[in-house]
Each structure stands twice: as structure tokens, then as C-alpha cells.
Design a protein around this motif. Structure first.
Motif, mmCIF file in Angstrom:
data_model
loop_
_atom_site.group_PDB
_atom_site.id
_atom_site.type_symbol
_atom_site.label_atom_id
_atom_site.label_comp_id
_atom_site.label_asym_id
_atom_site.label_seq_id
_atom_site.Cartn_x
_atom_site.Cartn_y
_atom_site.Cartn_z
ATOM 1 N N ASN A 345 0.852 -1.205 0.000
ATOM 2 C CA ASN A 345 0.000 0.000 0.000
ATOM 3 C C ASN A 345 0.880 1.244 0.000
ATOM 4 O O ASN A 345 1.146 1.818 1.060
ATOM 5 N N PRO A 346 1.378 1.641 -1.156
ATOM 6 C CA PRO A 346 2.300 2.788 -1.239
ATOM 7 C C PRO A 346 1.701 4.054 -0.628
ATOM 8 O O PRO A 346 0.497 4.295 -0.704
ATOM 9 N N LYS A 347 2.589 4.831 -0.002
ATOM 10 C CA LYS A 347 2.177 6.088 0.616
ATOM 11 C C LYS A 347 2.989 7.221 -0.003
ATOM 12 O O LYS A 347 4.227 7.154 -0.066
ATOM 13 N N GLU A 348 2.311 8.234 -0.462
ATOM 14 C CA GLU A 348 2.974 9.355 -1.135
ATOM 15 C C GLU A 348 3.969 10.018 -0.192
ATOM 16 O O GLU A 348 3.676 10.302 0.968
ATOM 17 N N GLY A 349 5.158 10.267 -0.697
ATOM 18 C CA GLY A 349 6.194 10.915 0.090
ATOM 19 C C GLY A 349 6.983 9.975 0.973
ATOM 20 O O GLY A 349 7.893 10.396 1.685
ATOM 21 N N SER A 350 6.664 8.682 0.939
ATOM 22 C CA SER A 350 7.348 7.707 1.793
ATOM 23 C C SER A 350 8.733 7.394 1.244
ATOM 24 O O SER A 350 8.900 7.052 0.071
ATOM 25 N N TYR A 351 9.757 7.494 2.115
ATOM 26 C CA TYR A 351 11.116 7.154 1.714
ATOM 27 C C TYR A 351 11.217 5.664 1.373
ATOM 28 O O TYR A 351 11.936 5.279 0.442
ATOM 29 N N THR A 352 10.463 4.853 2.113
ATOM 30 C CA THR A 352 10.464 3.410 1.847
ATOM 31 C C THR A 352 9.964 3.130 0.437
ATOM 32 O O THR A 352 10.549 2.317 -0.298
ATOM 33 N N ASN A 353 8.890 3.799 0.049
ATOM 34 C CA ASN A 353 8.369 3.612 -1.308
ATOM 35 C C ASN A 353 9.316 4.161 -2.362
ATOM 36 O O ASN A 353 9.411 3.617 -3.472
ATOM 37 N N TYR A 354 10.056 5.211 -2.012
ATOM 38 C CA TYR A 354 11.078 5.732 -2.924
ATOM 39 C C TYR A 354 12.109 4.651 -3.226
ATOM 40 O O TYR A 354 12.489 4.433 -4.389
#
Length: 418
Positions: A345-354
Motif C-alpha cells: 500500500n504505497p504512501k505518497e512521500g514515503s522514503y520506503t516507497n522511494y
């Protein structure tokens, strides 16, 4: 003293064969056979690698690793040991113990080295003549905890008879009624071979034949309903999962099957936990308190313990004060779950998702950078810097773990095997 029943699997060309010099195929799927033995409530499983060349040996190691992952009992790995590296491969494959064959001089020579590195509880010495033990008795007693004897007849001329130590007897051609005689040689003994392999469905009866007694239900102080409460914990995290009750029938059923079984007071019937939901609880340990009026079960929980879907039944807070979670496994698991959720569940601005978006090369680059930061921090006098850098490193390693589908349970199991 508990007498152990240990089925034996002989691996040849990825199949289970009859014996060392008998390549009659017993099962084309050794993992399936091992699971059958495990489910028969054996105590351990002994696996011999009978391969002759390197590629067969590597394939056998893969099969042993699959067996270790599939069964719920310890595995003893044997065969094709020529140097310390071979012991390491067996232990790293998941074996609880590895066997040194004393018919090979090179195995005798590496005994001290492997015992010093892995510990004497990780090693078993295999002998087929009395001389192999008698000539190396001091070394064996100093370096290992168990001896596997391939021929029970050598006990009459072996020093182990007069000064016993933990012994596993190989009994390929012994009838069931000879088990008592075999076990009478020492105070602490196990048996393996055909006499075990061919009687897996009778293990409960064999234990009674051997006089193996569990703690009787009459030991406990019962409540007014003639039951005893059971507190159930996750064996890995010690999290309390639930509390239930056992009567004598449920207690004996639990001991026989190693699956937690209770007495349902609301339904007034025997209740095998997970029978309808599939959320079984496999017993890892069962103990009782100082007053003998409460049992403590540590279990491997499949799915959720609670009928609500919560992992633990104890999720309704009455009062909670601020505190920091101190269980390292719980902390690491919680952070891992957050990282795993970010991937799903990607979250906008998340470093992990980056990091996930950039891919494995970026993740690996960050792991390498953080490892270097630990080295630099360790050269500075302030220990706090090491703490911060190790925390950063572990976070990025967990991102890599999620990316590659590796769990903390697998890592902990691997570390425990070492």
C-alpha cells in the motif's frame, strides 16, 4: 529418562532408498517421507547422504534443507563429511546435529576443530566397530554428546558399556520385542533403523512398551470441574495467546498428538484447537507451575489464536502506560510489517516507497553505504553513533528483505541453526 525413536532416511539420487548397500527405492519423495515420520510423533529424524560425486552431494544437501524446513522435529545430518566445511553445510542446511563417521581417519582428525567451532551438542560420532570408540574414547567424550552405533552387537566389547554416554543404536534387523533389550544398554538411549522406520504408526505403543511415562494427570491440582487452566504462549515471542482448560482426556490427547487439545466448557466436548479453522497449535513445550494447578504451553501457532481473527485473545486494553517494547524480535517484526505494508500500500512521500520504486540496485547501494557508516562510526569514541548507524543499516536491510521475500522468521531460524 526419555527414550528417543529416530526414523532414518537414506538419500540416493534425490530418492529415499532402503539402506547403505541396498538401493531399493522406499520413496521417490524424501521430503514427503520425512513429513510422514514427523507427523508420526518421532523424536528426531536421521538423514544419510549416500551420494558419490559432488553434484549429487549438492543435490542431497538441497533435499536435506527441504526436509529440515518441512518437519517439526530436529534433523541429524550424516554422510559425505570429509572436512569442517561439510559439517557447516549440514548445520546451515537446518540440521540440529551433524555426524562424524569414525571409519574415516579424516573425520577423527577434524573432531576437535569442529567441536570447538560448533559445540559438542551439534555433533554425533558414528562408529561401526568397538575399536573406533575404544581407540578414541577420550576424544569422543570430550568433543561430542552422542554416539551413533551402527551395530548393536559391538556394545559387549565397547567401553561405552561400562561407562555409558548418550547412544543412538542402529537396528535394521531387530524385531519390535527386542527394543527393551537394546534400550537396557544405557541409561539414556535412542534407537534408529528399520525397527523404527517400519513401526511409525505404533510409536505411542512402543513408548509404553519402553516404559516411557509422561507426567500423569493425577499430578495436578484441579478446579471444581476437575480441569486445569492452560496459559498458551507463542514459543518465538512469548506473547500470551489465549487461556483454556484441559480435562484428563484433553491432556492425554495433547501428549499423544502434540497438537493442543482442550475441553470446551460451553459445548461440553473435546476441542482440538484449529480443527475447523485450520489454526492449529503445535506443542513446543508443556510445563506446570509450583502449585501444580496451572499449565503453561509454548506453541507454534498457525494463523490466529483468537476466534475474532486477532492473533492473541488479549487485545482489549483496560489501562496502558507508555512503555518501550523490549522484545527484539517483536520490534524487528513490527518494523518489517510496516515496510511490507508500504510495498503493498504505497504512501505518497514515503522514503520506503522511494527505495522500492528505484529498485534493488538502489536498495543495495544504501545497504552498502550504511555498512560503511557503521565502520566509520566504530572508529569514533561516541558509542551512540554506532547505535544510530546500526539502526539505519537494519532498516535498509529490512527493505532488502521485503524486496527479496525474506522474513525474520527465516533469518532467526538460520541463526539458531548456527
Amino acid at each position: 529418562m526419555r527414550k528417543k525413536l529416530i526414523p532414518c532416511i537414506y538419500l540416493k539420487n534425490r530418492m529415499a532408498v532402503k539402506y547403505f548397500n541396498d538401493e531399493t527405492i522406499v520413496d521417490t519423495d524424501p521430503v514427503r517421507l520425512a513429513k510422514k515420520y514427523s507427523e508420526s510423533l518421532c523424536d528426531e529424524i536421521l538423514v544419510f547422504d549416500l551420494s558419490n560425486v559432488d553434484n549429487e552431494h549438492e543435490a542431497a544437501l538441497d533435499t536435506i534443507k527441504d526436509i529440515c524446513a518441512a518437519v517439526k522435529v530436529p534433523v541429524i545430518g550424516a554422510g559425505n563429511v570429509k572436512r569442517m566445511e561439510d559439517i557447516k553445510k549440514l548445520l546451515y542446511a537446518g540440521c540440529k546435529k551433524a555426524v562424524l563417521n569414525y571409519s574415516r581417519e579424516d573425520n577423527i582428525e577434524i573432531t576437535n576443530e569442529v567441536s570447538g567451532k560448533f559445540g559438542k551438542d551439534k555433533l554425533v560420532v558414528c562408529i561401526k566397530t568397538a575399536e573406533e570408540f575404544n581407540d578414541n574414547e577420550e576424544l569422543i567424550r570430550d568433543s561430542v554428546n552422542e554416539v551413533l552405533i551402527l551395530d548393536s552387537h559391538i556394545k559387549d566389547t565397547c567401553n561405552i558399556k561400562t561407562n555409558p554416554m548418550n547412544t543412538i543404536l542402529m537396528a535394521p534387523d531387530v524385531s519390535l520385542d527386542k527394543l527393551i533389550e537394546l534400550f537396557s544398554y544405557t541409561d539414556n538411549c535412542a534407537v534408529t533403523g528399520d525397527v523404527v522406520n517400519e513401526n511409525t504408526e505404533q510409536f505411542d505403543g512402543i513408548r509404553k512398551l519402553l516404559g516411557v511415562e509422561m507426567v500423569p494427570f493425577s499430578t495436578f491440582k484441579l478446579n471444581s470441574d476437575k480441569m486445569i487452566p492452560v496459559v498458551v504462549q507463542d514459543y518465538k515471542t512469548n506473547e500470551v495467546l489465549m487461556m483454556a482448560y484441559m480435562n484428563e482426556e484433553a491432556y492425554n490427547k495433547t501428549l499423544q498428538t502434540r497438537v493442543m487439545t482442550y475441553w470446551s466448557r460451553s459445548r461440553d466436548e473435546l476441542w482440538i484447537k484449529g480443527e475447523t479453522s485450520g489454526h492449529y497449535q503445535y506443542v513446543k513445550s508443556l510445563s506446570y507451575d509450583c502449585d501444580a494447578d496451572t499449565l503453561l504451553a509454548k506453541v507454534e501457532q498457525v494463523g490466529a489464536a483468537c476466534h475474532t481473527g486477532n492473533y492473541s485473545c488479549f487485545f482489549n486494553d483496560i489501562i496502558t502506560y507508555d512503555y518501550e517494547e523490549k522484545n527484539p524480535f517483536s520490534v524487528l517484526s513490527d518494523v518489517y510489517e510496516v515496510i511490507e505494508d508500504r510495498k503493498v500500500n504505497p504512501k505518497e512521500g514515503s522514503y520506503t516507497n522511494y527505495l522500492f520504486d528505484k529498485g534493488v540496485d538502489k536498495i543495495l547501494k544504501k545497504v552498502g553505504e550504511e555498512a560503511t557508516e557503521i565502520v566509520i562510526a566504530a572508529k569514533n569514541p561516541n558509542a551512540n553513533e554506532i547505535k544510530y548507524e546500526i539502526s539505519d543499516f537494519l532498516y535498509h536491510v529490512m527493505v532488502l528483505m521485503v524486496e527479496k521475500g525474506v522474513t525474520w522468521e527465516e533469518i532467526m531460524r538460520e541463526l539458531a541453526n548456527r
